[in-house]
Design a protein around this motif. Structure first.
Motif, PDB file in Angstrom:
ATOM      1  N   PRO A 298       0.828  -1.205   0.000  1.00 14.77           N
ATOM      2  CA  PRO A 298       0.000   0.000   0.000  1.00 14.77           C
ATOM      3  C   PRO A 298       0.866   1.259   0.000  1.00 14.77           C
ATOM      4  O   PRO A 298       1.831   1.357   0.748  1.00 14.77           O
ATOM      5  CB  PRO A 298      -0.796  -0.127   1.304  1.00 14.77           C
ATOM      6  CG  PRO A 298      -0.862  -1.602   1.554  1.00 14.77           C
ATOM      7  CD  PRO A 298       0.465  -2.130   1.094  1.00 14.77           C
ATOM      8  N   GLY A 299       0.554   2.189  -0.866  1.00 17.14           N
ATOM      9  CA  GLY A 299       1.306   3.437  -0.945  1.00 17.14           C
ATOM     10  C   GLY A 299       2.477   3.404  -1.900  1.00 17.14           C
ATOM     11  O   GLY A 299       3.021   4.460  -2.241  1.00 17.14           O
ATOM     12  N   SER A 300       2.879   2.222  -2.377  1.00 21.22           N
ATOM     13  CA  SER A 300       4.074   2.145  -3.222  1.00 21.22           C
ATOM     14  C   SER A 300       3.849   2.816  -4.579  1.00 21.22           C
ATOM     15  O   SER A 300       4.761   3.453  -5.121  1.00 21.22           O
ATOM     16  CB  SER A 300       4.504   0.689  -3.417  1.00 21.22           C
ATOM     17  OG  SER A 300       3.495  -0.072  -4.064  1.00 21.22           O
ATOM     18  N   THR A 301       2.658   2.692  -5.119  1.00 25.95           N
ATOM     19  CA  THR A 301       2.383   3.308  -6.417  1.00 25.95           C
ATOM     20  C   THR A 301       2.389   4.830  -6.303  1.00 25.95           C
ATOM     21  O   THR A 301       2.956   5.527  -7.157  1.00 25.95           O
ATOM     22  CB  THR A 301       1.024   2.836  -6.963  1.00 25.95           C
ATOM     23  OG1 THR A 301       1.049   1.412  -7.095  1.00 25.95           O
ATOM     24  CG2 THR A 301       0.736   3.454  -8.315  1.00 25.95           C
ATOM     25  N   GLU A 302       1.761   5.356  -5.244  1.00 23.30           N
ATOM     26  CA  GLU A 302       1.777   6.804  -5.038  1.00 23.30           C
ATOM     27  C   GLU A 302       3.196   7.322  -4.860  1.00 23.30           C
ATOM     28  O   GLU A 302       3.556   8.373  -5.401  1.00 23.30           O
ATOM     29  CB  GLU A 302       0.936   7.193  -3.820  1.00 23.30           C
ATOM     30  CG  GLU A 302      -0.544   6.946  -3.974  1.00 23.30           C
ATOM     31  CD  GLU A 302      -0.979   5.649  -3.326  1.00 23.30           C
ATOM     32  OE1 GLU A 302      -0.242   4.634  -3.453  1.00 23.30           O
ATOM     33  OE2 GLU A 302      -2.038   5.645  -2.681  1.00 23.30           O
ATOM     34  N   ARG A 303       4.017   6.584  -4.112  1.00 27.32           N
ATOM     35  CA  ARG A 303       5.402   7.010  -3.907  1.00 27.32           C
ATOM     36  C   ARG A 303       6.178   7.009  -5.223  1.00 27.32           C
ATOM     37  O   ARG A 303       7.005   7.887  -5.474  1.00 27.32           O
ATOM     38  CB  ARG A 303       6.094   6.114  -2.883  1.00 27.32           C
ATOM     39  CG  ARG A 303       5.614   6.330  -1.450  1.00 27.32           C
ATOM     40  CD  ARG A 303       6.523   5.615  -0.458  1.00 27.32           C
ATOM     41  NE  ARG A 303       6.471   4.169  -0.601  1.00 27.32           N
ATOM     42  CZ  ARG A 303       5.582   3.385   0.007  1.00 27.32           C
ATOM     43  NH1 ARG A 303       4.649   3.932   0.778  1.00 27.32           N
ATOM     44  NH2 ARG A 303       5.616   2.082  -0.136  1.00 27.32           N
ATOM     45  N   GLU A 304       5.917   5.999  -6.048  1.00 25.48           N
ATOM     46  CA  GLU A 304       6.625   5.915  -7.320  1.00 25.48           C
ATOM     47  C   GLU A 304       6.247   7.087  -8.232  1.00 25.48           C
ATOM     48  O   GLU A 304       7.114   7.714  -8.862  1.00 25.48           O
ATOM     49  CB  GLU A 304       6.306   4.586  -8.000  1.00 25.48           C
ATOM     50  CG  GLU A 304       7.175   4.293  -9.204  1.00 25.48           C
ATOM     51  CD  GLU A 304       6.947   2.902  -9.775  1.00 25.48           C
ATOM     52  OE1 GLU A 304       7.712   2.513 -10.671  1.00 25.48           O
ATOM     53  OE2 GLU A 304       6.000   2.214  -9.344  1.00 25.48           O
ATOM     54  N   LEU A 305       4.965   7.394  -8.316  1.00 30.14           N
ATOM     55  CA  LEU A 305       4.527   8.531  -9.123  1.00 30.14           C
ATOM     56  C   LEU A 305       5.075   9.842  -8.572  1.00 30.14           C
ATOM     57  O   LEU A 305       5.520  10.714  -9.325  1.00 30.14           O
ATOM     58  CB  LEU A 305       3.004   8.573  -9.177  1.00 30.14           C
ATOM     59  CG  LEU A 305       2.349   7.544 -10.103  1.00 30.14           C
ATOM     60  CD1 LEU A 305       0.875   7.366  -9.747  1.00 30.14           C
ATOM     61  CD2 LEU A 305       2.499   7.943 -11.557  1.00 30.14           C
ATOM     62  N   ALA A 306       5.053   9.984  -7.248  1.00 25.21           N
ATOM     63  CA  ALA A 306       5.583  11.202  -6.639  1.00 25.21           C
ATOM     64  C   ALA A 306       7.080  11.343  -6.890  1.00 25.21           C
ATOM     65  O   ALA A 306       7.583  12.451  -7.106  1.00 25.21           O
ATOM     66  CB  ALA A 306       5.297  11.196  -5.136  1.00 25.21           C
ATOM     67  N   ALA A 307       7.803  10.237  -6.860  1.00 27.93           N
ATOM     68  CA  ALA A 307       9.242  10.284  -7.119  1.00 27.93           C
ATOM     69  C   ALA A 307       9.525  10.698  -8.556  1.00 27.93           C
ATOM     70  O   ALA A 307      10.493  11.415  -8.839  1.00 27.93           O
ATOM     71  CB  ALA A 307       9.879   8.919  -6.834  1.00 27.93           C
ATOM     72  N   LEU A 308       8.675  10.271  -9.490  1.00 33.09           N
ATOM     73  CA  LEU A 308       8.853  10.680 -10.882  1.00 33.09           C
ATOM     74  C   LEU A 308       8.637  12.187 -11.027  1.00 33.09           C
ATOM     75  O   LEU A 308       9.408  12.869 -11.705  1.00 33.09           O
ATOM     76  CB  LEU A 308       7.873   9.915 -11.780  1.00 33.09           C
ATOM     77  CG  LEU A 308       7.965  10.197 -13.283  1.00 33.09           C
ATOM     78  CD1 LEU A 308       9.352   9.891 -13.826  1.00 33.09           C
ATOM     79  CD2 LEU A 308       6.902   9.400 -14.046  1.00 33.09           C
ATOM     80  N   VAL A 309       7.604  12.700 -10.372  1.00 37.77           N
ATOM     81  CA  VAL A 309       7.373  14.149 -10.401  1.00 37.77           C
ATOM     82  C   VAL A 309       8.535  14.890  -9.753  1.00 37.77           C
ATOM     83  O   VAL A 309       9.008  15.909 -10.257  1.00 37.77           O
ATOM     84  CB  VAL A 309       6.041  14.490  -9.695  1.00 37.77           C
ATOM     85  CG1 VAL A 309       5.891  15.999  -9.523  1.00 37.77           C
ATOM     86  CG2 VAL A 309       4.865  13.935 -10.487  1.00 37.77           C
ATOM     87  N   ALA A 310       9.027  14.352  -8.629  1.00 38.25           N
ATOM     88  CA  ALA A 310      10.140  14.996  -7.932  1.00 38.25           C
ATOM     89  C   ALA A 310      11.410  15.012  -8.784  1.00 38.25           C
ATOM     90  O   ALA A 310      12.290  15.856  -8.572  1.00 38.25           O
ATOM     91  CB  ALA A 310      10.409  14.284  -6.609  1.00 38.25           C
ATOM     92  N   SER A 311      11.517  14.109  -9.755  1.00 31.04           N
ATOM     93  CA  SER A 311      12.691  14.088 -10.634  1.00 31.04           C
ATOM     94  C   SER A 311      12.639  15.199 -11.683  1.00 31.04           C
ATOM     95  O   SER A 311      13.593  15.388 -12.435  1.00 31.04           O
ATOM     96  CB  SER A 311      12.800  12.731 -11.336  1.00 31.04           C
ATOM     97  OG  SER A 311      11.870  12.615 -12.411  1.00 31.04           O
ATOM     98  N   GLY A 312      11.522  15.925 -11.725  1.00 35.62           N
ATOM     99  CA  GLY A 312      11.375  17.020 -12.684  1.00 35.62           C
ATOM    100  C   GLY A 312      10.473  16.714 -13.852  1.00 35.62           C
ATOM    101  O   GLY A 312      10.318  17.547 -14.750  1.00 35.62           O
ATOM    102  N   SER A 313       9.856  15.532 -13.869  1.00 32.97           N
ATOM    103  CA  SER A 313       8.993  15.140 -14.981  1.00 32.97           C
ATOM    104  C   SER A 313       7.574  15.660 -14.784  1.00 32.97           C
ATOM    105  O   SER A 313       7.049  15.657 -13.674  1.00 32.97           O
ATOM    106  CB  SER A 313       8.944  13.609 -15.112  1.00 32.97           C
ATOM    107  OG  SER A 313      10.228  13.064 -15.331  1.00 32.97           O
TER     108      SER A 313
END
Length: 357
Positions: A298-313
Motif C-alpha cells: 500500500p502506498g508504493s504506487t503513489e510514492r513511485e509517481l511522486a518520485a517521478l514528479v520529484a525528478s522534474g517530470s
C-alpha cells in the motif's frame, strides 16, 4: 475488490504536478541490485552463488540515477493481464484515430501486458492488434489459450499464490517467488514465444526506444531488455509476461526471467526519471489500495509517481475506470475492457493533446 481512477465515470486527475515529495527514500539498494524499496532495516545480503551477471541487463531501481535524464517524451505501459492488454490497445487506438499518436517517444517502457502493447505501438501496429482483439473477443476459448487460468497443477498454484499474496518486494520475497516459478510444471518456454510471435507477427526489435522489463527468477534482479541485448521481441515480451505459475520462465541470455511486475511495480517509472514529459498507462494509481498484493505494498504506487514528479517530470497518468483483480486473465473481460478504453480515450483526447503539444 474493485478499484478505479475515481470510482465513477468522471474525468480523473491527469497531471501529478504538485504531488508531495516521497515520504520514503527514493533510492533502491544498488549493492544487491534487487527490486525492493529501501527501508530502515538492513538489506538482505547477496549469496555468493547469485553474483550479478556481466550482461548489462540488471538495472537497480533508483530514481536518483535519473535514467531518463535529457529525454523529451517517455511512455510507461504497465502490467495487468489480458484485460489490460485490451484496455491499452483500445485506448491507444482511439487516440490515434483522433490524431494523437504516441509512437516515436524517446523511451517506451513496457511491463508484462504493457510489454506486448509497447512492442506493437513502436512497430506501428496498434490498429492491427485492435482489429484482432475485436475478433478474438468473440472466441474466448482461443484467447484462453493465451491466458490459462484453470486446471493448474499444485506446483503452479504454489507459485501463483506466492506471487498474489506477496505484500512487499523485498529481495527475499522476490527470490522465493522466482524459485517457485522455476519449480512450477508449466508448458515449455517456446510455447509462449510461439503464441506471442503469432500475435506480434514480427521478431525484429522495432526501435531503440523500446525497453522491456523482467525479473531474474534466481537472483531477484530487475532486468531491462533493449535493442542491444540481441533478444527477439517475442521472447522479450514472453519473459516480461511470464506470470509465475502460469507461464514458464524465459531464457534471456544466461538468465531465466519472469514477469516484470514481480518487482514491486508494474510501471518501472525510475527508468523515466528526469524525462521532461511522461505518459503513464497503469492498472491503478494506488488510491484506495489498503492491502499489499503481487509484491506491491500500500502506498508504493503513489510514492513511485511522486518520485517521478520529484525528478522534474511532468506526468499524465491514466488508469481504467474500474478494475476487477480477479478478472485480469479472464478472456470474458476483454469486450468490456475494449469499450472502457475507447470511452476513456475519447474523454481524454483533448487533455492528452494539450499535454503533448
Amino acid at each position: 475488490m474493485r478499484e478505479g481512477a475515481d470510482g465513477a465515470e468522471m474525468a480523473p486527475r491527469l497531471r501529478w504536478a504538485g504531488l508531495a515529495a516521497p515520504t520514503r527514500p527514493r533510492r533502491f539498494d544498488e549493492r544487491t541490485a534487487g527490486c525492493h524499496e529501501v527501508t530502515e532495516s538492513a538489506p538482505t545480503p547477496r549469496p555468493p552463488s547469485s553474483a550479478p551477471a556481466a550482461d548489462g541487463l540488471a538495472r537497480p531501481r533508483d530514481f536518483d540515477a535519473r535514467y531518463g535524464e535529457g529525454l523529451g517524451l517517455g511512455i510507461s505501459l504497465g502490467g495487468g493481464g489480458v484485460f489490460f492488454v485490451a484496455w491499452q490497445v483500445a485506448y491507444l487506438h482511439e487516440m490515434s484515430i483522433r490524431g494523437i499518436g504516441l509512437a516515436g517517444a524517446d523511451r517506451v517502457v513496457g511491463t508484462s501486458a504493457g510489454a506486448l502493447v509497447a512492442a506493437v505501438l513502436e512497430a506501428g501496429r496498434i490498429r492491427r492488434l485492435r482489429a484482432e482483439l475485436t475478433v478474438v473477443a468473440r472466441l474466448p476459448k482461443l484467447l484462453g489459450a493465451l491466458a490459462p487460468a484453470s486446471d493448474l497443477g499444485p506446483s503452479q498454484v504454489r507459485a501463483l499464490e506466492l506471487f498474489h499474496q506477496a505484500a512487499d518486494a523485498r529481495l527475499d520475497t522476490v527470490r522465493a517467488i522466482g524459485h517457485a516459478a522455476l519449480a512450477a510444471q508449466t508448458s515449455p518456454p517456446p510455447v509462449m514465444v510461439r503464441k506471442l510471435g503469432a500475435i506480434l507477427a514480427f521478431r525484429k526489435w522495432p526501435s531503440a526506444a523500446l525497453h522491456v522489463t523482467c525479473v531474474d527468477t534466481w537472483s531477484g534482479e530487475r532486468c531491462v531488455i533493449g535493442a542491444a541485448a540481441g533478444v527477439g521481441v517475442p521472447r522479450a515480451v514472453a519473459a516480461s509476461s511470464a506470470v509465475p505459475g502460469l507461464f514458464a520462465a524465459q531464457p534471456i541470455g544466461d538468465r531465466l526471467c519472469m514477469d516484470g511486475g514481480v518487482c514491486g511495480t508494474g510501471t518501472h517509472l525510475d527508468l523515466l526519471a528526469g524525462t521532461r514529459r511522461v505518459v503513464v498507462l497503469a492498472l491503478t494509481d494506488g488510491r484506495g489500495v489498503t492491502q499489499g498484493m503481487m509484491t506491491s505494498a500500500p502506498g508504493s504506487t503513489e510514492r513511485e509517481l511522486a518520485a517521478l514528479v520529484a525528478s522534474g517530470s511532468e506526468v499524465f497518468c491514466r488508469v481504467p475506470t474500474t478494475v476487477d483483480p480477479d478478472a485480469l486473465m479472464d478472456p470474458a473481460a476483454v469486450p468490456d475492457a475494449i469499450e472502457m478504453g475507447r470511452r476513456q480515450a475519447a474523454a481524454d483526447a483533448g487533455d492528452l493533446g494539450r499535454f503533448l503539444a
